[in-house]
Design a protein around this motif. Sequence first.
Motif, PDB file in Angstrom:
ATOM      1  N   SER A  23       0.834  -1.204   0.000  1.00 15.85           N
ATOM      2  CA  SER A  23       0.000   0.000   0.000  1.00 15.85           C
ATOM      3  C   SER A  23       0.869   1.255   0.000  1.00 15.85           C
ATOM      4  CB  SER A  23      -0.893   0.021   1.235  1.00 15.85           C
ATOM      5  OG  SER A  23      -1.545   1.280   1.333  1.00 15.85           O
ATOM      6  N   PRO A  24       0.656   2.169  -0.948  1.00 11.63           N
ATOM      7  CA  PRO A  24       1.426   3.409  -0.977  1.00 11.63           C
ATOM      8  C   PRO A  24       1.303   4.220   0.316  1.00 11.63           C
ATOM      9  CG  PRO A  24       0.247   3.118  -3.047  1.00 11.63           C
ATOM     10  CD  PRO A  24      -0.282   2.071  -2.099  1.00 11.63           C
ATOM     11  N   GLU A  25       0.213   4.020   1.072  1.00 11.49           N
ATOM     12  CA  GLU A  25       0.026   4.784   2.307  1.00 11.49           C
ATOM     13  C   GLU A  25       1.088   4.464   3.357  1.00 11.49           C
ATOM     14  OE1 GLU A  25      -3.864   4.188   3.787  1.00 11.49           O
ATOM     15  OE2 GLU A  25      -4.877   5.065   2.048  1.00 11.49           O
ATOM     16  N   HIS A  26       1.721   3.341   3.216  1.00 16.49           N
ATOM     17  CA  HIS A  26       2.730   2.940   4.202  1.00 16.49           C
ATOM     18  C   HIS A  26       4.149   3.060   3.667  1.00 16.49           C
ATOM     19  CE1 HIS A  26      -0.332   1.496   6.945  1.00 16.49           C
ATOM     20  NE2 HIS A  26      -0.937   0.918   5.902  1.00 16.49           N
ATOM     21  N   LEU A  27       4.284   3.806   2.565  1.00 14.69           N
ATOM     22  CA  LEU A  27       5.603   4.114   2.020  1.00 14.69           C
ATOM     23  C   LEU A  27       6.006   5.521   2.434  1.00 14.69           C
ATOM     24  CD1 LEU A  27       5.427   2.751  -1.657  1.00 14.69           C
ATOM     25  CD2 LEU A  27       6.552   1.698   0.310  1.00 14.69           C
ATOM     26  N   HIS A  28       7.262   5.692   2.776  1.00 15.92           N
ATOM     27  CA  HIS A  28       7.780   6.993   3.197  1.00 15.92           C
ATOM     28  C   HIS A  28       9.105   7.211   2.471  1.00 15.92           C
ATOM     29  CE1 HIS A  28       4.854   6.448   6.462  1.00 15.92           C
ATOM     30  NE2 HIS A  28       5.346   5.211   6.514  1.00 15.92           N
ATOM     31  N   PHE A  29       9.359   8.448   2.102  1.00 14.12           N
ATOM     32  CA  PHE A  29      10.527   8.753   1.275  1.00 14.12           C
ATOM     33  C   PHE A  29      11.353   9.858   1.927  1.00 14.12           C
ATOM     34  CE2 PHE A  29       8.892   6.219  -2.130  1.00 14.12           C
ATOM     35  CZ  PHE A  29       7.509   6.329  -2.019  1.00 14.12           C
ATOM     36  N   VAL A  30      12.610   9.560   2.223  1.00 16.81           N
ATOM     37  CA  VAL A  30      13.502  10.522   2.866  1.00 16.81           C
ATOM     38  C   VAL A  30      14.843  10.455   2.149  1.00 16.81           C
ATOM     39  CG1 VAL A  30      14.516  11.287   5.037  1.00 16.81           C
ATOM     40  CG2 VAL A  30      12.332  10.052   5.055  1.00 16.81           C
ATOM     41  N   LEU A  31      15.322  11.582   1.698  1.00 16.18           N
ATOM     42  CA  LEU A  31      16.560  11.571   0.929  1.00 16.18           C
ATOM     43  C   LEU A  31      17.786  11.240   1.772  1.00 16.18           C
ATOM     44  CD1 LEU A  31      16.195  14.620  -1.479  1.00 16.18           C
ATOM     45  CD2 LEU A  31      16.522  12.240  -2.135  1.00 16.18           C
ATOM     46  N   GLU A  32      17.980  11.964   2.862  1.00 16.61           N
ATOM     47  CA  GLU A  32      19.215  11.853   3.617  1.00 16.61           C
ATOM     48  C   GLU A  32      19.129  10.773   4.693  1.00 16.61           C
ATOM     49  OE1 GLU A  32      21.714  13.372   2.507  1.00 16.61           O
ATOM     50  OE2 GLU A  32      20.603  14.633   1.108  1.00 16.61           O
ATOM     51  N   GLU A  33      20.245  10.073   4.911  1.00 19.54           N
ATOM     52  CA  GLU A  33      20.249   8.944   5.827  1.00 19.54           C
ATOM     53  C   GLU A  33      19.886   9.346   7.252  1.00 19.54           C
ATOM     54  OE1 GLU A  33      22.846   5.029   6.165  1.00 19.54           O
ATOM     55  OE2 GLU A  33      24.054   6.798   6.620  1.00 19.54           O
ATOM     56  N   ARG A  34      20.475  10.432   7.752  1.00 15.83           N
ATOM     57  CA  ARG A  34      20.209  10.817   9.136  1.00 15.83           C
ATOM     58  C   ARG A  34      18.724  11.100   9.340  1.00 15.83           C
ATOM     59  NH1 ARG A  34      23.049  12.233  13.461  1.00 15.83           N
ATOM     60  NH2 ARG A  34      22.062  13.599  15.000  1.00 15.83           N
ATOM     61  N   ASP A  35      18.121  11.804   8.399  1.00 14.09           N
ATOM     62  CA  ASP A  35      16.694  12.097   8.506  1.00 14.09           C
ATOM     63  C   ASP A  35      15.867  10.815   8.401  1.00 14.09           C
ATOM     64  OD1 ASP A  35      17.328  14.791   8.671  1.00 14.09           O
ATOM     65  OD2 ASP A  35      17.133  15.100   6.510  1.00 14.09           O
ATOM     66  N   ALA A  36      16.307   9.883   7.540  1.00 13.31           N
ATOM     67  CA  ALA A  36      15.569   8.637   7.366  1.00 13.31           C
ATOM     68  C   ALA A  36      15.620   7.791   8.633  1.00 13.31           C
ATOM     69  CB  ALA A  36      16.141   7.861   6.178  1.00 13.31           C
ATOM     70  N   VAL A  37      16.773   7.761   9.303  1.00 15.61           N
ATOM     71  CA  VAL A  37      16.884   7.018  10.564  1.00 15.61           C
ATOM     72  C   VAL A  37      15.919   7.600  11.584  1.00 15.61           C
ATOM     73  CG1 VAL A  37      18.409   6.478  12.501  1.00 15.61           C
ATOM     74  CG2 VAL A  37      19.266   6.307  10.153  1.00 15.61           C
ATOM     75  N   ASP A  38      15.887   8.920  11.680  1.00 21.94           N
ATOM     76  CA  ASP A  38      14.998   9.567  12.652  1.00 21.94           C
ATOM     77  C   ASP A  38      13.534   9.268  12.332  1.00 21.94           C
ATOM     78  OD1 ASP A  38      14.739  11.530  14.914  1.00 21.94           O
ATOM     79  OD2 ASP A  38      13.583  12.598  13.378  1.00 21.94           O
ATOM     80  N   ALA A  39      13.186   9.316  11.044  1.00 20.64           N
ATOM     81  CA  ALA A  39      11.803   9.039  10.654  1.00 20.64           C
ATOM     82  C   ALA A  39      11.418   7.598  10.984  1.00 20.64           C
ATOM     83  CB  ALA A  39      11.624   9.302   9.153  1.00 20.64           C
ATOM     84  N   THR A  40      12.345   6.654  10.765  1.00 22.28           N
ATOM     85  CA  THR A  40      12.071   5.239  11.057  1.00 22.28           C
ATOM     86  C   THR A  40      11.854   5.030  12.550  1.00 22.28           C
ATOM     87  OG1 THR A  40      13.440   4.609   9.173  1.00 22.28           O
ATOM     88  CG2 THR A  40      12.943   2.894  10.791  1.00 22.28           C
ATOM     89  N   LEU A  41      12.701   5.616  13.358  1.00 25.38           N
ATOM     90  CA  LEU A  41      12.573   5.454  14.808  1.00 25.38           C
ATOM     91  C   LEU A  41      11.285   6.088  15.320  1.00 25.38           C
ATOM     92  CD1 LEU A  41      16.285   6.174  15.859  1.00 25.38           C
ATOM     93  CD2 LEU A  41      15.133   3.950  15.677  1.00 25.38           C
ATOM     94  N   ARG A  42      10.871   7.214  14.739  1.00 26.34           N
ATOM     95  CA  ARG A  42       9.635   7.864  15.194  1.00 26.34           C
ATOM     96  C   ARG A  42       8.388   7.094  14.780  1.00 26.34           C
ATOM     97  NH1 ARG A  42       8.453  12.414  13.115  1.00 26.34           N
ATOM     98  NH2 ARG A  42      10.101  12.753  11.585  1.00 26.34           N
ATOM     99  N   LEU A  43       8.528   6.253  13.742  1.00 28.97           N
ATOM    100  CA  LEU A  43       7.394   5.424  13.346  1.00 28.97           C
ATOM    101  C   LEU A  43       7.143   4.280  14.325  1.00 28.97           C
ATOM    102  CD1 LEU A  43       7.937   5.077   9.485  1.00 28.97           C
ATOM    103  CD2 LEU A  43       5.867   5.957  10.585  1.00 28.97           C
TER     104      LEU A  43
END
Length: 934
Positions: free
Chosen positions: A869-889
């Motif tokens: 489902s596209p609703e559960h896809l998230h897109f983050v360019l930079e690694e540091r920001d992506a790590v933070d987004a993953t942990l907040r999920l």
Amino acid sequence: MTGHGDIAAGDRPSSPNVPMRVLERGVYRGPHIYSLRPMVRFVLDLGTLEAWPTDRLPGFTDALLTLVPTLEGHGCSYQQPGGFVRRMREGTWLGHVTEHVALALQSLVGEDTTRGKTRSVRGRAGVYTVMYMYRDEDAAFLAGLLALRLVDSLLPPELRGVQGLNVLYADPGEPALTAEPFDLQAGLAALDRLARRTSLGPTTGAIVAAARRRGIPVTRLDDHSFVQFGYGRNARRVRASVTGLTPHVAVTAAGDKDLTKRLLADVGVPVPRGVVVQDEEAAIREVARLRGPAVIKPLHGNHGRGVGLNVRTPGDVRSAFVQAAQYGRQVVVEEFLPGKDHRVLVVGGRVVAVAERVPAQVTGDGLRTVRTLVEEVNADPRRGGGHSRVLTRIRLDAHALSVLERAGLGVDSVPGAGQRVALRQGAHLSTGATAIDRTDEIHPENASIARTAALALGLDVAGIDLIAPDITRSVRETGGGVIEVDAAPGFRIHLQPSKGQPRDVGGAVMDLLYPPGSRSRVPILAVTGTNGKSTTARMVAHVLTHAGHTVGFTNTSGVYVGNERIHVGDATGPKSARMVLSHPAVTAAVLETARGGLLREGLGFDSADVGAVLNVREDHLGLRGVDTLRDLARVKSLVVRVVSRRGLSVLNADDPLTAGMRRVARGRLALFSARGLEGNPPVQEHIAAGELAVVCEPGENGDIIVVYEGGGRSVLMPTADIPATLGGLAHFNVENALAATAMCLGQRVPLETIREGLGTFTSSFEQSPGRLNVHDAHGFRVILDYAHNPDALAAQRELLRRMRRPGSRLIGMVSVPGDRRDQDIRHVGASAAATFDEIVFREGPDGRGRPRGDAMRLMAEGAVAAGFSPEHLHFVLEERDAVDATLRLARPGDIAVIMPTAVEAVWQQIVRYRPDATAADTTGEDARVDEDTA
């Protein structure tokens, strides 16, 4: 190929000529996929000439053979002299011709090379990789340039032209390389100058040749004569004839002629009487006191520089003093010992060679002048400038003119038939002297005197200058003695004497450095594969450390020696391997060996004691000519093709492509299998033959690792007792442990030591950074794991399904390098979709040629196509920001999997993360960052 017939003028192309072009160059410094011998290579686009093999070029073959007749001896694929000529007459392409010409040109200047290969580049018509052996890289590339220019010069005018030669070699200071029309002799002269400048001198070359005959690894450490033999703790070094065992204090003592003489006299070595003076008048007084002919020489000097012999009159003394004083204020005055000049070479306390040195001279014929006679002597191909050849050219310099004048001659004098004309007082090879081998003639007492002289100074390699009227009689009886000791003796005089038997003095030095029974190498255990090689290498290094080794190992995190990381970064290539093998503390090397380095430069070592291939999976396809799994298997098989005769090749019996490598694997063969024995005939047959196998089998309380060898069966340990397997759940680390066990058994590590090592090997960040590191401090589990291809993701998925609790979610931060094919990137997205409930796609720090966001777009396409489902896809360019987004999920009980690029920085970010009050209620919508960039 079949012949094409001669080309007529009317058959020549009317369309514009597309010239040959050099596209790139490189060096295989170790074994590589095309050959186990080092080679230089360049990529050549033939352009229009792809349509013109040699049989369509009238007169080409004959013209080439006229210029380079040694090509007639090349066997080529027919493996007999004349084979290459036959190929040219039948028709072959000019890339292949260039390969053979480059080899021949190197040989013409003394850089003997014999093997090469030319291979077409798949999918690129007319493009070839030209490869050939080399002794010096720069000289080899210049030979390639000259070969291309020579081939081009023999083509019809409308087909001529070579572009990109500066890729091969660029020396604007060498006009012979760019002059038009092409002059082969000028080019060869330039190649000869370069080869002489970069090649090893005779002394170092003799030692290196002896090492290679013994199979001892050789590494050149500079552009001159500094060379390392062997690996790790067993490495030894030389600079010319000065070894790493030579004491500095001994070299210092030998450099002081007066001190040397006193030290020798103290132990009963006969030496000439003499003193040190600092002015001409003192020299005159001392010569008078000696009451006979004298020698005047610098206190600190070598190669006979500044030495005056047979000095008698005050005028001679003044002249000789001025000459000696050019090399230092302190000058030695000593008695002149009559007799013949001998060089006695002492190595390790043994006399290994003796040569009588004959001063530079010519013999008259009653017809020619001294000048002409010298020119004839210098035409001897063994003579060269300086120390580059076995003999040195005679120079008609001021000293030679002075010697001639004393004899009543000049350079234009015509000596009588049979008259010997001396051109030097001293008999040093550097002044044009010749040598007569006297090794088998020296009197035992003279040999003892030479040995004592070397030992008195503490030199392991010493050149003893012994004056003796008759070398077959003791100098204690005939008179004579030791006049000097050289701490860095040249070997030229013994390698190819003008008369007598050559002596293997290089072999004597190698016997000194590596006495019988000693080792020059350290164990090398190399591992490759698509997945698991980093963890396997760390397991092996951990076990060998328990076995008492100081282990040097390489992986994607860096280079390690013992517990210290000495280099940070991806260290899976040949440069890192050489770093480990050069380290003086290393007693065993464990080398993760990746595809990239194998293709770019080959291996960083010549052979392995243990080579292991873990698996071959879809990854890195479409790069550097590796388009299929079979291509990739061929590349990775190199690790087992270089295993030594007594070594061990370790293969995964469960992987068809890896198991198929048993046809090319060298040494003994070991198989490992996670499938057990039931329904596994290849492993059963292997065990029945008494060979080594390491198998995972069902036990009473779970899976166990079992070792089979020589008809015996030994249980190593339960897989659950290996912490890195997370209680046996991480099956991929069970496979890695099987491979590691087999590799360690290849070094005869006891089972108890292997058990102890694996039983203390964890998947912690400290022991295995970036490989299944678990952090449980945030109310949810975080796993840092560098899964980077579909098979790794599938193995990870299997583990996560075992680990997850009912009601929990799997959240993954996923990326893929941009140099993968589009379909591979989509496949990663589909694999992630089959694993995770929430996915954060990110970009790598280097797009590797792709536009920013393109990899995320392709991964998303793969995930959506797989039904995610596209609703559960998230897109983050930079690694540091992506790590933070993953942990907040993540919520309590979830498992967040993070696949890093910057492993250490990401781990620190995970450890330091502090959930805020809203984290538990964070929705996918809140975490969706920079979505438009995809």
